[in-house]
Scaffold this motif. Structure first.
Motif, PDB file in Angstrom:
ATOM      1  N   SER A 233      18.427  36.378  43.047  1.00 12.72           N
ATOM      2  CA  SER A 233      18.316  36.182  44.492  1.00 12.72           C
ATOM      3  C   SER A 233      16.948  36.638  44.956  1.00 12.72           C
ATOM      4  CB  SER A 233      19.412  36.964  45.234  1.00 12.72           C
ATOM      5  OG  SER A 233      19.256  38.360  45.009  1.00 12.72           O
ATOM      6  N   ILE A 234      16.669  36.389  46.233  1.00  7.70           N
ATOM      7  CA  ILE A 234      15.527  36.982  46.919  1.00  7.70           C
ATOM      8  C   ILE A 234      16.079  37.693  48.153  1.00  7.70           C
ATOM      9  CG2 ILE A 234      13.961  35.228  46.058  1.00  7.70           C
ATOM     10  CD1 ILE A 234      13.967  33.971  48.841  1.00  7.70           C
ATOM     11  N   ALA A 235      15.262  38.505  48.819  1.00  3.85           N
ATOM     12  CA  ALA A 235      15.785  39.297  49.934  1.00  3.85           C
ATOM     13  C   ALA A 235      14.681  39.595  50.941  1.00  3.85           C
ATOM     14  CB  ALA A 235      16.389  40.604  49.424  1.00  3.85           C
ATOM     15  N   LEU A 236      15.107  39.886  52.149  1.00  2.05           N
ATOM     16  CA  LEU A 236      14.243  40.478  53.169  1.00  2.05           C
ATOM     17  C   LEU A 236      14.639  41.940  53.292  1.00  2.05           C
ATOM     18  CD1 LEU A 236      14.268  37.686  55.910  1.00  2.05           C
ATOM     19  CD2 LEU A 236      12.286  38.424  54.560  1.00  2.05           C
ATOM     20  N   LEU A 237      13.686  42.844  53.041  1.00  4.51           N
ATOM     21  CA  LEU A 237      13.986  44.270  53.066  1.00  4.51           C
ATOM     22  C   LEU A 237      12.873  45.012  53.798  1.00  4.51           C
ATOM     23  CD1 LEU A 237      15.197  44.980  49.405  1.00  4.51           C
ATOM     24  CD2 LEU A 237      16.614  44.687  51.442  1.00  4.51           C
ATOM     25  N   PRO A 238      13.198  46.137  54.425  1.00  7.92           N
ATOM     26  CA  PRO A 238      12.141  46.980  55.002  1.00  7.92           C
ATOM     27  C   PRO A 238      11.306  47.607  53.889  1.00  7.92           C
ATOM     28  CG  PRO A 238      14.309  48.003  55.255  1.00  7.92           C
ATOM     29  CD  PRO A 238      14.540  46.669  54.672  1.00  7.92           C
TER      30      PRO A 238
ATOM     31  N   MET B  51      19.429  49.712  46.492  1.00  8.11           N
ATOM     32  CA  MET B  51      19.126  49.755  45.070  1.00  8.11           C
ATOM     33  C   MET B  51      19.833  48.616  44.333  1.00  8.11           C
ATOM     34  SD  MET B  51      17.136  52.361  45.088  1.00  8.11           S
ATOM     35  CE  MET B  51      16.726  51.953  46.792  1.00  8.11           C
ATOM     36  N   MET B  52      21.063  48.317  44.729  1.00  2.30           N
ATOM     37  CA  MET B  52      21.802  47.214  44.113  1.00  2.30           C
ATOM     38  C   MET B  52      21.164  45.876  44.473  1.00  2.30           C
ATOM     39  SD  MET B  52      25.668  48.644  44.792  1.00  2.30           S
ATOM     40  CE  MET B  52      26.466  47.282  43.948  1.00  2.30           C
ATOM     41  N   ALA B  53      20.694  45.744  45.708  1.00  7.50           N
ATOM     42  CA  ALA B  53      20.012  44.513  46.104  1.00  7.50           C
ATOM     43  C   ALA B  53      18.739  44.324  45.288  1.00  7.50           C
ATOM     44  CB  ALA B  53      19.699  44.552  47.594  1.00  7.50           C
ATOM     45  N   LEU B  54      17.961  45.395  45.101  1.00  8.56           N
ATOM     46  CA  LEU B  54      16.734  45.307  44.316  1.00  8.56           C
ATOM     47  C   LEU B  54      17.027  44.936  42.869  1.00  8.56           C
ATOM     48  CD1 LEU B  54      14.852  48.392  45.787  1.00  8.56           C
ATOM     49  CD2 LEU B  54      14.119  46.010  45.980  1.00  8.56           C
ATOM     50  N   GLN B  55      18.102  45.483  42.319  1.00 13.39           N
ATOM     51  CA  GLN B  55      18.478  45.156  40.949  1.00 13.39           C
ATOM     52  C   GLN B  55      18.854  43.676  40.824  1.00 13.39           C
ATOM     53  OE1 GLN B  55      21.922  47.266  39.452  1.00 13.39           O
ATOM     54  NE2 GLN B  55      21.152  47.214  37.361  1.00 13.39           N
ATOM     55  N   HIS B  56      19.539  43.166  41.827  1.00 12.59           N
ATOM     56  CA  HIS B  56      19.942  41.754  41.829  1.00 12.59           C
ATOM     57  C   HIS B  56      18.713  40.851  41.902  1.00 12.59           C
ATOM     58  CE1 HIS B  56      22.345  38.190  43.121  1.00 12.59           C
ATOM     59  NE2 HIS B  56      23.309  38.802  42.457  1.00 12.59           N
ATOM     60  N   VAL B  57      17.753  41.214  42.744  1.00 12.39           N
ATOM     61  CA  VAL B  57      16.515  40.449  42.847  1.00 12.39           C
ATOM     62  C   VAL B  57      15.722  40.553  41.550  1.00 12.39           C
ATOM     63  CG1 VAL B  57      14.290  40.278  44.038  1.00 12.39           C
ATOM     64  CG2 VAL B  57      16.387  40.660  45.357  1.00 12.39           C
ATOM     65  N   GLU B  58      15.619  41.741  40.994  1.00 13.58           N
ATOM     66  CA  GLU B  58      14.883  41.961  39.749  1.00 13.58           C
ATOM     67  C   GLU B  58      15.419  41.069  38.627  1.00 13.58           C
ATOM     68  OE1 GLU B  58      13.453  45.956  37.408  1.00 13.58           O
ATOM     69  OE2 GLU B  58      15.616  45.688  37.688  1.00 13.58           O
ATOM     70  N   ALA B  59      16.740  40.857  38.621  1.00 16.52           N
ATOM     71  CA  ALA B  59      17.365  40.026  37.591  1.00 16.52           C
ATOM     72  C   ALA B  59      17.126  38.537  37.810  1.00 16.52           C
ATOM     73  CB  ALA B  59      18.860  40.315  37.545  1.00 16.52           C
ATOM     74  N   GLY B  60      16.459  38.173  38.903  1.00 17.67           N
ATOM     75  CA  GLY B  60      16.178  36.781  39.167  1.00 17.67           C
ATOM     76  C   GLY B  60      17.327  36.019  39.792  1.00 17.67           C
TER      77      GLY B  60
ATOM     78  N   VAL C 206      10.928  39.370  45.954  1.00 18.24           N
ATOM     79  CA  VAL C 206      11.262  38.320  44.985  1.00 18.24           C
ATOM     80  C   VAL C 206      11.065  38.858  43.576  1.00 18.24           C
ATOM     81  CG1 VAL C 206      10.594  36.472  46.585  1.00 18.24           C
ATOM     82  CG2 VAL C 206       8.896  37.423  44.996  1.00 18.24           C
ATOM     83  N   PRO C 207      11.641  38.183  42.558  1.00 15.25           N
ATOM     84  CA  PRO C 207      11.373  38.569  41.158  1.00 15.25           C
ATOM     85  C   PRO C 207       9.892  38.385  40.839  1.00 15.25           C
ATOM     86  CG  PRO C 207      13.254  37.070  41.316  1.00 15.25           C
ATOM     87  CD  PRO C 207      12.594  37.067  42.656  1.00 15.25           C
ATOM     88  N   PRO C 208       9.360  39.107  39.844  1.00 22.79           N
ATOM     89  CA  PRO C 208       7.918  39.041  39.550  1.00 22.79           C
ATOM     90  C   PRO C 208       7.410  37.632  39.269  1.00 22.79           C
ATOM     91  CG  PRO C 208       8.944  40.863  38.385  1.00 22.79           C
ATOM     92  CD  PRO C 208      10.060  40.087  39.006  1.00 22.79           C
ATOM     93  N   GLY C 209       8.199  36.762  38.608  1.00 24.24           N
ATOM     94  CA  GLY C 209       7.728  35.431  38.265  1.00 24.24           C
ATOM     95  C   GLY C 209       7.993  34.375  39.318  1.00 24.24           C
ATOM     96  N   HIS C 210       8.465  34.780  40.459  1.00 23.47           N
ATOM     97  CA  HIS C 210       8.806  33.817  41.514  1.00 23.47           C
ATOM     98  C   HIS C 210       7.537  33.153  42.072  1.00 23.47           C
ATOM     99  CE1 HIS C 210      10.314  32.309  45.385  1.00 23.47           C
ATOM    100  NE2 HIS C 210      11.517  32.358  44.853  1.00 23.47           N
ATOM    101  N   PRO C 211       7.594  31.854  42.435  1.00 27.90           N
ATOM    102  CA  PRO C 211       6.400  31.175  42.977  1.00 27.90           C
ATOM    103  C   PRO C 211       5.808  31.859  44.203  1.00 27.90           C
ATOM    104  CG  PRO C 211       8.107  29.575  42.430  1.00 27.90           C
ATOM    105  CD  PRO C 211       8.726  30.930  42.246  1.00 27.90           C
ATOM    106  N   ALA C 212       6.641  32.568  44.988  1.00 28.04           N
ATOM    107  CA  ALA C 212       6.123  33.226  46.191  1.00 28.04           C
ATOM    108  C   ALA C 212       5.444  34.557  45.882  1.00 28.04           C
ATOM    109  CB  ALA C 212       7.259  33.453  47.194  1.00 28.04           C
ATOM    110  N   ALA C 213       5.586  35.048  44.638  1.00 32.67           N
ATOM    111  CA  ALA C 213       5.007  36.348  44.284  1.00 32.67           C
ATOM    112  C   ALA C 213       3.484  36.256  44.283  1.00 32.67           C
ATOM    113  CB  ALA C 213       5.517  36.795  42.917  1.00 32.67           C
ATOM    114  N   GLY C 214       2.832  37.153  44.995  1.00 31.87           N
ATOM    115  CA  GLY C 214       1.378  37.218  45.000  1.00 31.87           C
ATOM    116  C   GLY C 214       0.684  36.105  45.758  1.00 31.87           C
TER     117      GLY C 214
END
Length: 317
Positions: A240-245, A229-238, A173-181
């Motif tokens: 989307s979220i993703a399930l990744l290994p 890498m593109m998925a991570l960039q999309h998540v970083e931009a806020g 998830v993006p750093p400020g997402h409620p699920a982060a941490g």
């Protein structure tokens, strides 16, 4: 029997059509058919029969294709021994690996091998599990990095396995997402989120969809990428979220990860064809893959040490 023609026959057994063999070998379909006809003349045996507009291997063709793999592997081993009399790993090794294993496992291993064995060349090919296992069985690669958890194309008794790591599936998830941490996360709480998915029918797309449905919701997929890498960039931009290994989570991207409330892991495994002992060059690559630098592995990924697979090197499947 000409080894090159034998390889064409093994590819026909693996790929199923003359057209697919022609594409893999950079030949025309008519050239492949002609070379297979010559192989029939060399063996004085009918190897191929027509069924409508398609061809298939006869019983004799199937036997020769399966035996040819062992013959070709043995020839590669003899060639490597002649290059260095079996003392120094030498020659070309073709390594197939899925995307997230390339920069975390394959590249560190190849970098180390380049320093330690200057006469050894490793060609790395990006192949997802559904591609790498047929390529290994067909002789197009010498070993692969795959996962034993890919149900759509299970590993069989014709392959030997070397466990490399255990990799957790993470919520990203993006750093400020409620699920982060927040620690372990229940996917059911994320039913209304926008999701980034892998391409349809890929290992991670199928797994992510199955996990969401087990949590009793249909994910709202807003993008699909074949590149993590593109998925991570999309998540970083806020967006989307993703399930990744865990292996796919590159530290260069500002994202947060959480374990799932019901943990999901996959076993990362190297595989070689079963038969004659792997030649020295292939053994060297296997040994290098079994000793990845811990610093290259993301959180949630645990390497298997030598004692995890025993001193025998290759562990039977």
């Amino acid at each position: 029997m000409n080894p090159w023609r034998l390889r064409l026959l093994t590819q026909l057994d693996t790929l199923g059509t003359v057209r697919a063999v022609a594409q893999a070998a950079s030949l025309s379909p008519s050239s492949v058919s002609q070379q297979l006809a010559v192989l029939e003349s060399e063996t004085r045996t009918q190897l191929i029969e027509r069924t409508g507009r398609r061809v298939r291997l006869t019983s004799a063709g199937l036997i020769l294709a399966r035996r040819a793999r062992a013959i070709l592997d043995h020839m590669d081993s003899v060639e490597a021994e002649l290059l260095g009399f079996g003392e120094e790993p030498a020659g070309l090794v073709r390594l197939g690996a899925f995307q997230s294993a390339i920069h975390t496992l394959a590249v560190p291993a190849v970098t180390r091998l380049a320093r330690e064995h200057p006469h050894l060349d490793v060609e790395v090919l990006q192949l997802e599990p559904h591609e790498s296992m047929p390529a290994l069985r067909g002789g197009d690669v010498d070993l692969i990095i795959t996962t034993t958890d890919f149900d759509e194309l299970p590993l069989g008794p014709d392959l030997d396995l070397v466990p490399l790591a255990t990799d957790s599936i993470l919520l990203v998830v993006p750093p400020g997402h409620p699920a982060a941490g927040r620690g372990a996360v229940d996917l059911a709480a994320l039913a209304d989120e926008a999701w980034a998915f892998d391409m349809p029918q890929s290992y991670m797309a199928n797994l992510a969809l199955r996990l969401c449905r087990q949590a009793r919701f249909e994910p709202r997929v807003v993008c699909r990428f074949s590149n993590y890498m593109m998925a991570l960039q999309h998540v970083e931009a806020g967006l989307s979220i993703a399930l990744l290994p865990g292996l796919a989570v590159d530290r260069r991207y500002r994202v947060a990860t959480s374990e799932l409330a019901t943990p999901v892991t996959r076993t990362i495994t190297a595989a070689v064809r079963r038969g004659a002992p792997p030649r020295a060059a292939v053994r060297a690559v296997l040994d290098a893959l079994r000793q990845p630098p811990d610093a290259s592995l993301p959180a949630g990924t645990r390497p298997h040490r030598a004692q995890d697979v025993g001193s025998g090197g290759v562990t039977p499947s």
